[in-house]
Structures are given as structure tokens and as C-alpha cells.
Design a protein around this motif. Structure first.
Motif, PDB file in Angstrom:
ATOM      1  N   LEU A 131       0.853  -1.182   0.000  1.00  0.00           N
ATOM      2  CA  LEU A 131       0.000   0.000   0.000  1.00  0.00           C
ATOM      3  C   LEU A 131       0.891   1.235   0.000  1.00  0.00           C
ATOM      4  O   LEU A 131       1.863   1.302   0.752  1.00  0.00           O
ATOM      5  CB  LEU A 131      -0.915   0.005   1.228  1.00  0.00           C
ATOM      6  N   TYR A 132       0.556   2.231  -0.816  1.00  0.00           N
ATOM      7  CA  TYR A 132       1.439   3.384  -0.918  1.00  0.00           C
ATOM      8  C   TYR A 132       0.619   4.631  -1.235  1.00  0.00           C
ATOM      9  O   TYR A 132      -0.544   4.554  -1.657  1.00  0.00           O
ATOM     10  CB  TYR A 132       2.493   3.162  -2.007  1.00  0.00           C
ATOM     11  N   GLY A 133       1.237   5.796  -1.030  1.00  0.00           N
ATOM     12  CA  GLY A 133       0.603   7.075  -1.318  1.00  0.00           C
ATOM     13  C   GLY A 133       0.422   7.895  -0.064  1.00  0.00           C
ATOM     14  O   GLY A 133      -0.227   7.447   0.887  1.00  0.00           O
ATOM     15  N   ALA A 153      -1.211   6.922  -5.680  1.00  0.00           N
ATOM     16  CA  ALA A 153      -1.627   6.168  -4.495  1.00  0.00           C
ATOM     17  C   ALA A 153      -2.272   4.882  -4.971  1.00  0.00           C
ATOM     18  O   ALA A 153      -2.782   4.798  -6.087  1.00  0.00           O
ATOM     19  CB  ALA A 153      -2.596   6.975  -3.638  1.00  0.00           C
ATOM     20  N   GLY A 154      -2.240   3.872  -4.121  1.00  0.00           N
ATOM     21  CA  GLY A 154      -2.889   2.626  -4.493  1.00  0.00           C
ATOM     22  C   GLY A 154      -2.359   1.426  -3.755  1.00  0.00           C
ATOM     23  O   GLY A 154      -1.850   1.537  -2.635  1.00  0.00           O
ATOM     24  N   ALA A 155      -2.488   0.278  -4.400  1.00  0.00           N
ATOM     25  CA  ALA A 155      -2.070  -0.990  -3.803  1.00  0.00           C
ATOM     26  C   ALA A 155      -1.529  -1.883  -4.905  1.00  0.00           C
ATOM     27  O   ALA A 155      -1.918  -1.762  -6.077  1.00  0.00           O
ATOM     28  CB  ALA A 155      -3.245  -1.670  -3.099  1.00  0.00           C
ATOM     29  N   THR A 186      -5.450   4.428  -7.115  1.00  0.00           N
ATOM     30  CA  THR A 186      -6.634   5.053  -6.530  1.00  0.00           C
ATOM     31  C   THR A 186      -6.606   6.574  -6.526  1.00  0.00           C
ATOM     32  O   THR A 186      -7.574   7.198  -6.081  1.00  0.00           O
ATOM     33  CB  THR A 186      -6.798   4.574  -5.074  1.00  0.00           C
ATOM     34  N   ALA A 187      -5.540   7.203  -6.992  1.00  0.00           N
ATOM     35  CA  ALA A 187      -5.399   8.657  -6.854  1.00  0.00           C
ATOM     36  C   ALA A 187      -6.061   9.430  -7.990  1.00  0.00           C
ATOM     37  O   ALA A 187      -5.794  10.619  -8.157  1.00  0.00           O
ATOM     38  CB  ALA A 187      -3.926   9.032  -6.747  1.00  0.00           C
ATOM     39  N   GLY A 188      -6.937   8.793  -8.751  1.00  0.00           N
ATOM     40  CA  GLY A 188      -7.624   9.497  -9.825  1.00  0.00           C
ATOM     41  C   GLY A 188      -8.683  10.463  -9.339  1.00  0.00           C
ATOM     42  O   GLY A 188      -9.203  11.274 -10.106  1.00  0.00           O
ATOM     43  N   ALA A 189      -9.036  10.384  -8.043  1.00  0.00           N
ATOM     44  CA  ALA A 189     -10.035  11.279  -7.463  1.00  0.00           C
ATOM     45  C   ALA A 189      -9.916  11.208  -5.951  1.00  0.00           C
ATOM     46  O   ALA A 189      -9.335  10.257  -5.406  1.00  0.00           O
ATOM     47  CB  ALA A 189     -11.452  10.883  -7.901  1.00  0.00           C
ATOM     48  N   ALA A 190     -10.466  12.203  -5.274  1.00  0.00           N
ATOM     49  CA  ALA A 190     -10.639  12.097  -3.826  1.00  0.00           C
ATOM     50  C   ALA A 190     -11.796  11.126  -3.610  1.00  0.00           C
ATOM     51  O   ALA A 190     -12.931  11.405  -3.994  1.00  0.00           O
ATOM     52  CB  ALA A 190     -10.945  13.460  -3.227  1.00  0.00           C
ATOM     53  N   GLN A 191     -11.525   9.989  -3.012  1.00  0.00           N
ATOM     54  CA  GLN A 191     -12.528   8.933  -2.972  1.00  0.00           C
ATOM     55  C   GLN A 191     -12.188   7.903  -1.915  1.00  0.00           C
ATOM     56  O   GLN A 191     -11.061   7.842  -1.400  1.00  0.00           O
ATOM     57  CB  GLN A 191     -12.611   8.241  -4.331  1.00  0.00           C
ATOM     58  N   ALA A 192     -13.186   7.082  -1.605  1.00  0.00           N
ATOM     59  CA  ALA A 192     -12.996   5.941  -0.710  1.00  0.00           C
ATOM     60  C   ALA A 192     -13.568   4.717  -1.411  1.00  0.00           C
ATOM     61  O   ALA A 192     -14.779   4.638  -1.652  1.00  0.00           O
ATOM     62  CB  ALA A 192     -13.698   6.170   0.631  1.00  0.00           C
TER      63      ALA A 192
END
Length: 702
Positions: free
Chosen positions: A557-559, A591-593, A676-682
């Protein structure tokens, strides 16, 4: 025309998009009619219908229609071996029909219909399919693009899915583009191009490709008594009962959502109801569908001109009364009332309790809040058929609903039924549902059926509680679930939802008893135990060999702007990870995994990537998450392939991508990157699966 599908419908009218917004890109189909069952049979009258006459097109144009859709079964009129020559006489006949329609001032959608091998073996049939479309392209290359449009294949189904659609159709599209570079080309999605196929439909990167969908909802109404459907939906189903209206509201919203996401406006390539439905009911149905979809600008093609589901009586040479007016065309006629009109239908769940029901209520703990004697449950899902079965062996009254899943859903809630509840559901209230059920057959590894059950609201956002998955054996058994409400659900919107697409199965569900104010209906109550989760979800069983360990959550996991949290889910796997990104990065990969691969990959391997995920929140225009994925090296320079962006909705769904490896990854040196860093999201991510389809390639390093 589709062979069998179960869809849903209703009545309402929604407003146009707000002024100032860019108009979505769509074809100017307008009001349209299909020339059904004419060029699909072995001969034009092969199914007992009427052959197309040139004068038909003047009649259609005079009625106000702008477009005709011409279904053609090219498959039956072309050689099986390369170059797959189309019979010259048949091609000449099609060209004549197209020309006659254009001469009458009509647009023409030229369609490939019932190319059966494309549905059973889409990749293997792609060369012949492309060879035939190459000839069609040459034959019509000189026609104006403003009035003649190609539709590559009608209603993909069976093994022809959104996951392989682009791969299967790309050769045909390339063949068309060689001679028709700018001609509009139409593509529909899986499950007979039902409206739900739009959620995962991906089109080629081509500005002249347009989406379509078909609308026969509810199938139990539109196809009642249809002899080609096995089993045929029973006669007598009226339109406008139960939640027909609310469901149409939701279906219209699906078009709005698709347009907002893609900038494209799909058109309705087929809609209609069988002649076994009384004419006044058919008029009511067409009026409701038109009133709902027309304000969005959706063009609609009625099935059909004559022969089946007809608008026009070729024997009497007259339009059927009321139908043209129902779809918004000039019409001085009205449909006659049914000769033997039945009493106005009573909405499901609104019957007054009988003395028998009152006696049952008195014998139960708590208060009975449904009608156990009724099986008029509303059904939904494009992959399911439903019918009533009766037998003295069925406990609790001798009748049950039989549900047959023709294929697996992406998620369990993709098909099922809603049992109406007569009262509101109140927060902190205690509720129990008990019902008899058995499994007739199931493709699940243990041979047992899967029934998901939840108390819920039957309108968006479909909030609910008490989610339970029951494992159902082959013998009749009384199953029970109990739950405490964590929300209020208004009267008229409360249902017990049955989610049935978790396995390819046939299950029967009998008498349903729902009680408020009790913890159990039966003595020593205990919900049926669910089987342990299999290594693979049912959709992936037999699809190939796993290259990763789905149980291994030791992901990298990173970012800096990402926070990870372990969670649990009862869908397929028990463990998930919630990845929350506080702000969008400059790149999606900020960010992502990284999910490690256990085995190696060779160039040319056919691979399938499947990810169970849902979006908790997202600061995107449509509120849906953006998950970028890539198969790549686990070290610099991180070379890879299979770049895709998944649009992740709010409900658990198994997202699947098919790809062919263009880069070798040695064992222990590959990973599936989740960016996962394409948007502010969960985004919550459950089990992840990477499979090699078929036999491993020779020389692959393990």
C-alpha cells in the motif's frame, strides 16, 4: 427480437437536462419501427408473416416514423469458409429493401440478427463475422451516412458478454471502417442488450460508434404467452401494478447516469408487447414507456411493423387502433377496451386481510405484515425466468415461485424478486421472515442454491438491513432470517428482497411469512448455515487457473494521501480493504495498492482480471469511484500492460476485464497495480483474482 430475458418497467415522465449543459452525442433515430420477422427467417414468409413490400415504407413514413430498423440474418446466407461469400440474391434483396426505405425518406438501421455462433463462441466466430461485414461494407459504401447506419450484432448473450465484446467486434468494425470510415455503427451490450448492460458497456474509441439498449420490461407482462419462451410467462399479467411505476423511474435514471458518465445518448432498439396482451394494455404500456424516455431525447424503435408484436395489420391494411398515438405520433383512433375487462388490479401488498389470514396472524408471534397467500411478487433481472409452480408436495399451500438463472450475475442482486410488505418498517423494530424453499439444480460447487435475503426500500437508494445469504438444499425446508431495523422505510416502499443471481441455479420459493415484533416464528429457530466461501466466486469457476492468492491481503500500500483500513464483507470473500484518498493526485498511480502475482505470465496468455469492489464515496461528477488497474513488473521500470479504468459504483460488484498479455512477467516478479489517486474517494476492495484462461503458454518461466 430477444428469445428470453427478464426485465423491469414502469410509468413516469422526467424533465430534460438543465439548459446550458452540453447535449449528449446520439443518433437522430426519432420514432422508429422494426421490420421484424421478415429477413431473419429462412424466407421472408418462413415464420408465417408477410414479405416486405416497397409500399410498406410509404405507409410507415406517412404514419410519422422517421427510421426503420432492418434485422437481417446474414449468418444463414453466407458460406461457412473464407471468404464467407454472401448469397448474391440475398444481398441484392437486402440492398433493394434498404433503397426502398430510403426512397420513402426513412433512415435505415441495417442490423445483423441471430448470428448464433457469435453468441456461443464470440472470439472463434469473429473472423467469419468480420468477413461477412466486410462484404456488407463494400455493398453499401456509396450510401449516405446520414440515412444508413450499421448495427453490428443484435442482443449479445450467452458467452458474448461485455468482457469480450470489444475483442469480438473489433475485426468487424475494422472491416467496416476500411470502406465506410465515417458511417455510424451501433453496438449493444450483454444480456440481450437489456438496460442494465449499459452499466458496464465499453465502446471502441471511435467518434461514430453509438450505444443501444432494448426494453421489454416487465418481461412477465410483455412476453406473457409467448410460445418461443420456455417456460412462457403466464397470461393475465396487467401493466401498472406493483412497483411498475417506481421501477420505470429507476430505469430512466440509468439512462441519465450513462449519459452523464459517457456523454452518449443510447437509443432504444426494441420495445413492445406480445399480441397475447390485450390491445388496450399494449397501448397503455407503449404510452408509459414513451412518456418516460422521450423527454430525454431517447429514440425508440417499436417491435414491430407487422408479423409479431404488430402495429400494422397487413391483412386488414390498417394500423392497430391507439398504438401510434401511444408513441407520440398523429392518431385519430383509440384502442377498444378489453372485451372482458377484469376488475381494476389491486396493488400487491394492499389486500384486506381475510378471515384466514387473521387466523394465521393470531397463531403467530408478533404481527403479520404480508400476505402469505400471494405470490404476485415483482421480479427483476435480465438473466432470470420466473413462473408459478403448483404441487401438493409443496409445503405451506401447494404453490411456489420457480426462478431459473440462465447465467450468473455480476452480483447476487442482479436478479431476484421483491415480496411486498403491507406496513412501514420502523427503526429498532424486530422483523422475521420465514419461507419454504428448495434447490432444483445449481452449478455451485456444493450443488446447493444461494438466496440472498434483506429487508429494504424498493426505490433508490434501496436502503436495507438484515442482509443474509442462505444456502438452500434440494429438499423442502423452512428457512428463517431475523433482523432489527436500523432505519425507517415508508409504507408502500417496504419489501423483502430476494437476491438470486449468486449462482446459476433453479430454486423454488414457497409461502412467505413476514412478522413484526418477534425474534422467531418457529421453535428452536436457527438460520440455515451458509457454506464456506469457495476459493473462486461462482462466476469464475472453471474460467482458468489462478495466478495469485485471493486470500493474501499482504498488498503493498502506498501514497501519502491514502489511508488503508481492513474491513469485512459477506460477498464472496470475508475480508476487504477500504482505501481512502483525501485528494486527487497528479497521476492515478500516486496512491494505491499492489497485489502480488504468484505465477508467471507469458506473451500471448489470455488473462482475466476480476475485482470485487464498491465505492463508499467519491468527489466525481457522478459520485462513482475511479480505479485504474494495470498488470506490471513489481520493480523499476514497472513495464506493464492491460491498462484500464474501472468506474466503480456504490454496490458490491465483481468487475471483470479480459486481456492478452503483451509482456512476459516471471514468477514472483509481477503484480496487479490498483491505482486510486484518480479522485478524492474511498473505495472498498474485496478479493482480487487474476486467472490464466486455457492452457499455459509454452516456455513460460514459473
Amino acid at each position: 427480437m430477444k428469445k428470453a430475458m427478464v426485465l423491469i418497467a414502469a410509468m413516469t415522465c422526467l424533465s430534460l437536462p438543465a439548459a446550458g449543459l452540453a447535449a449528449p452525442r446520439g443518433l437522430p433515430v426519432g420514432q422508429c419501427i422494426n421490420m421484424g420477422n421478415s429477413l431473419e427467417p429462412p424466407t421472408e414468409t418462413g415464420w408465417g408473416g408477410h414479405a416486405i413490400a416497397d409500399a410498406d415504407f410509404a405507409n410507415i413514413a406517412g404514419a410519422g416514423f422517421k427510421t426503420i430498423r432492418l434485422p437481417v440474418r446474414w449468418d444463414s446466407h453466407a458460406a461457412k469458409n473464407a471468404p464467407y461469400t454472401i448469397e448474391p440474391a440475398f444481398l441484392a434483396r437486402v440492398k433493394h429493401v434498404v433503397g426502398a426505405a430510403q426512397a420513402a425518406g426513412l433512415n435505415v438501421i441495417l442490423d445483423s440478427h441471430n448470428f448464433e455462433s457469435m453468441h456461443s463462441d464470440p472470439i472463434g466466430s469473429a473472423p467469419r463475422f468480420a468477413g461477412i461485414w466486410k462484404q456488407i461494407g463494400v455493398a453499401f459504401a456509396g450510401q449516405p451516412t446520414a440515412t444508413l447506419w450499421f448495427e453490428l450484432e443484435n442482443e449479445p448473450h450467452d458467452k458474448f458478454t461485455n468482457a469480450n465484446l470489444l475483442e469480438a467486434l473489433s475485426p468487424a468494425l475494422a472491416a467496416v471502417r476500411a470502406t465506410n470510415p465515417d458511417r455510424p455503427v451501433i453496438i449493444g451490450g450483454e444480456y440481450w442488450s437489456g438496460i442494465d448492460s449499459l452499466a458496464t458497456l465499453t465502446l471502441p474509441d471511435d467518434p461514430n460508434v453509438y450505444p443501444t439498449f432494448h426494453y421489454y420490461e416487465p418481461f412477465q407482462f410483455t412476453h406473457q404467452g409467448a410460445e418461443w419462451v420456455d417456460p412462457s410467462p403466464p397470461l393475465g399479467r396487467a401493466y401498472g401494478i406493483g412497483d411498475d411505476a417506481e421501477r420505470l423511474v429507476r430505469d430512466v435514471q440509468k439512462i441519465r447516469d450513462y449519459t452523464a458518465r459517457t456523454g452518449l445518448l443510447p437509443f432504444m432498439g426494441e420495445t413492445g408487447a406480445h399480441t397475447t396482451v390485450p390491445l388496450d394494455q399494449r397501448v397503455q404500456y407503449h404510452a408509459a414507456v414513451t412518456k418516460a424516455f422521450a423527454p430525454l431525447g431517447v429514440g425508440m424503435c417499436m417491435w414491430a411493423y407487422t408479423n409479431t408484436f404488430p402495429f400494422y395489420d397487413s391483412d386488414k391494411k390498417a394500423w392497430l387502433p391507439g398504438l401510434r398515438g401511444a408513441v407520440g405520433l398523429p392518431d385519430a383512433t383509440t384502442a377498444p377496451a378489453s372485451a372482458a375487462a377484469s376488475p381494476a388490479p389491486v396493488a400487491a401488498g394492499e389486500r384486506q386481510p381475510t378471515a384466514e389470514l387473521q387466523a394465521l396472524d393470531d397463531s403467530l408471534p408478533g404481527t403479520l405484515i404480508n400476505d402469505p397467500s400471494a405470490l404476485d411478487w415483482s421480479t427483476f433481472g435480465t438473466i432470470m425466468k420466473a413462473k408459478t409452480v403448483k404441487s401438493a408436495d409443496i409445503p405451506g399451500g401447494g404453490a411456489a415461485m420457480q426462478f431459473t438463472l440462465q447465467s450468473l450475475g455480476v452480483a447476487a442482486y442482479d436478479a431476484g424478486a421483491n415480496v411486498p410488505i403491507r406496513t412501514a418498517l420502523r427503526g429498532k423494530g424486530e422483523y422475521v421472515a420465514a419461507f419454504w424453499a428448495r434447490t432444483v439444480k445449481s452449478d455451485a460447487p456444493d450443488g446447493k442454491g444461494r438466496i440472498g435475503v434483506r429487508f429494504q426500500q424498493n426505490v433508490a437508494p434501496y436502503a436495507g438491513f438484515g442482509d443474509t445469504v442462505l444456502t438452500v438444499g434440494s429438499e423442502w425446508q423452512l428457512y428463517e432470517i431475523a433482523a432489527t431495523a436500523d432505519r425507517d422505510v415508508p409504507r408502500g416502499q417496504a419489501v423483502l428482497g430476494l437476491q438470486l443471481a449468486g449462482a446459476r441455479q433453479t430454486v423454488e420459493i414457497g409461502q412467505m411469512i413476514i412478522v413484526e415484533g418477534a425474534k422467531s416464528i418457529r421453535q428452536a429457530a436457527a438460520p440455515a448455515a451458509s457454506a464456506a466461501d469457495p476459493e473462486l466466486p461462482p462466476q469464475l469457476v472453471g474460467k482458468g487457473d489462478l495466478l495469485n492468492d485471493p486470500a493474501n491481503r499482504d498488498w503493498l500500500l502506498y501514497g501519502e494521501k491514502q489511508v488503508a483500513k481492513a474491513t469485512t464483507t459477506n460477498v464472496y470473500g470475508r475480508v476487504a480493504t477500504l482505501l481512502t484518498v483525501s485528494a486527487a493526485g497528479a497521476n492515478a498511480y500516486d496512491a494505491g495498492a499492489a497485489v502480488p502475482l504468484r505465477d508467471g505470465i507469458a506473451v500471448g496468455d489470455r488473462l482475466r482480471i476480476a475485482i470485487l469492489a464498491r465505492t463508499v464515496s467519491a468527489s466525481t461528477p457522478d459520485g462513482q469511484g475511479k480505479l485504474a488497474i494495470r498488470l506490471q513488473q513489481n520493480g523499476a521500470p514497472y513495464d506493464g500492460f492491460a491498462d484500464n479504468i474501472l468506474v466503480v459504483g456504490p454496490n458490491w460488484r465483481l468487475y471483470q476485464i479480459g486481456t492478452t498479455a503483451s509482456l512476459a512477467l516471471a514468477a514472483g516478479q509481477g503484480q496487479l497495480a490498483l491505482h486510486t489517486a484518480g479522485a478524492a474517494q474511498a473505495i472498498e476492495i474485496g478479493p482480487v483474482y487474476v486467472l490464466r484462461e486455457g492452457t499455459p503458454s509454452a516456455g513460460m518461466g514459473e
